[in-house]
Scaffold this motif. Structure first.
Motif, short mmCIF file in Angstrom:
data_model
loop_
_atom_site.label_atom_id
_atom_site.label_comp_id
_atom_site.label_asym_id
_atom_site.label_seq_id
_atom_site.Cartn_x
_atom_site.Cartn_y
_atom_site.Cartn_z
N PHE A 205 0.53 -1.20 -0.09
CA PHE A 205 -0.07 -0.14 -0.07
C PHE A 205 0.83 1.10 -0.09
O PHE A 205 1.28 1.79 1.06
N ALA A 206 1.58 1.72 -1.10
CA ALA A 206 2.32 2.64 -1.29
C ALA A 206 1.81 3.97 -2.22
O ALA A 206 1.78 5.19 -1.86
N ARG A 207 1.14 3.56 -3.25
CA ARG A 207 0.60 4.36 -4.09
C ARG A 207 -0.63 5.16 -3.02
O ARG A 207 -0.96 6.36 -3.37
N GLN A 208 -1.47 4.32 -2.20
CA GLN A 208 -2.37 5.03 -1.37
C GLN A 208 -1.92 4.29 -0.19
O GLN A 208 -2.36 3.20 0.27
N GLY A 209 -1.03 5.08 0.55
CA GLY A 209 -0.61 4.42 1.93
C GLY A 209 -1.52 5.03 3.19
O GLY A 209 -2.46 5.61 2.74
N ALA A 210 -0.94 4.96 4.17
CA ALA A 210 -1.73 5.61 5.57
C ALA A 210 -1.43 6.96 5.59
O ALA A 210 -0.22 7.63 5.25
N ASN A 211 -2.41 7.91 6.02
CA ASN A 211 -2.35 9.29 5.95
C ASN A 211 -2.00 9.47 7.56
O ASN A 211 -1.48 10.28 7.73
N VAL A 212 -2.29 8.54 8.60
CA VAL A 212 -2.12 8.92 9.96
C VAL A 212 -1.77 7.38 10.28
O VAL A 212 -2.49 6.46 9.76
N CYS A 213 -0.59 7.11 11.19
CA CYS A 213 -0.56 5.81 11.67
C CYS A 213 -0.23 5.99 13.19
O CYS A 213 0.45 6.83 13.80
N LEU A 214 -1.11 5.48 13.92
CA LEU A 214 -1.23 5.25 15.57
C LEU A 214 -0.35 4.01 15.89
O LEU A 214 -0.72 2.86 15.46
#
Ligand code: 5RP
Length: 225
Positions: A205-214
């Motif tokens: 998931f690189a083209r659409q990765g995480a916007n936020v990571c907790l």
């Protein structure tokens, strides 16, 4: 703190990202399961959820949360899911739970991807965790040869019950796990693997990765964005 306690802590923290009155996208796996249990406590605040797997749909329903078919939903403010690995830019490897394709589809409809993970999932370079690739069953051998040509070591994922048969995903497909890839350019590898005929999708998931990571750590929840 145990790994499960760290997962539970980030699952609780993710409730802050739930938007009242809306539909939420929900991922798959043990961290997502902790999140579903938290979501159950505030279910009156949401319209419902879209699930990224049959297992998630079942757990959501067991909490009395309405599960919507993705075809009925045009957009949703947030998708919340775990990861097998995540780097500092929010690129991830997912699919340890074999739900990568539905996860990627549901995430693509959400405006924001919130990744919830214990701190051990944060890496400098993706690829220590074998990269899952979902494939059409008739193509698994040819796809495996092409993945080997990219420098990886492909292994067809088998059922956990030891019957020696390939694991079949919710989509009726197989998973090839690719070991030994040092993924220094995740978007490039994501594209290259998705271009192999017979591949449904891959767990990058690189083209659409995480916007936020907790991230759950011994010092508390760390937020990367
Ligand atoms: C399932 C996934 C999961 O998000 C990933 O495997 C992490 O799982 P867990 O929360 O159990 O560590 O991609 O397909």
């Amino acid at each position: 703190m145990t790994q499960d306690e760290l997962k539970q802590t980030v699952a609780k923290a993710a409730i802050d990202y739930v938007v009242d009155g809306e539909i939420i996208g929900v991922g798959t796996g043990s961290t997502a399961n902790f999140f579903i249990d938290e979501l159950g406590k505030i279910k009156h605040r949401i319209k419902g959820a879209v699930a990224s797997s049959e297992a998630t749909a079942e757990r959501l329903r067991s909490h009395g949360i309405t599960v919507f078919d993705l075809n009925e939903v045009e957009t949703m403010p947030v998708y919340i899911d775990g990861a097998d690995e995540i780097n500092g830019s929010g690129a991830m490897i997912k699919g340890g739970g074999a739900a990568l394709t539905r996860e990627k589809i549901v995430a693509s409809v959400a405006q924001k991807f919130v990744c919830i993970a214990d701190g051990s999932k944060l890496v400098d370079v993706l690829g220590t965790f074998p990269l899952p690739v979902e494939v059409i069953p008739m193509s698994h051998a040819v796809v495996a040869r092409k993945l080997a040509a990219l420098g990886g070591e492909p292994r067809l994922r088998l059922n956990k019950n030891g019957d020696g048969k390939p694991l079949v995903t919710d989509n009726g497909c197989y998973i090839i796990d690719v070991l030994g890839l040092a993924i220094t350019d995740p978007a490039d590898i994501e594209d290259k693997i998705n271009n192999i005929v017979g591949v449904v999708t891959n767990g990058l998931f690189a083209r659409q990765g995480a916007n936020v990571c907790l991230l759950g750590t011994a010092e508390g929840v760390k937020k990367l964005e």
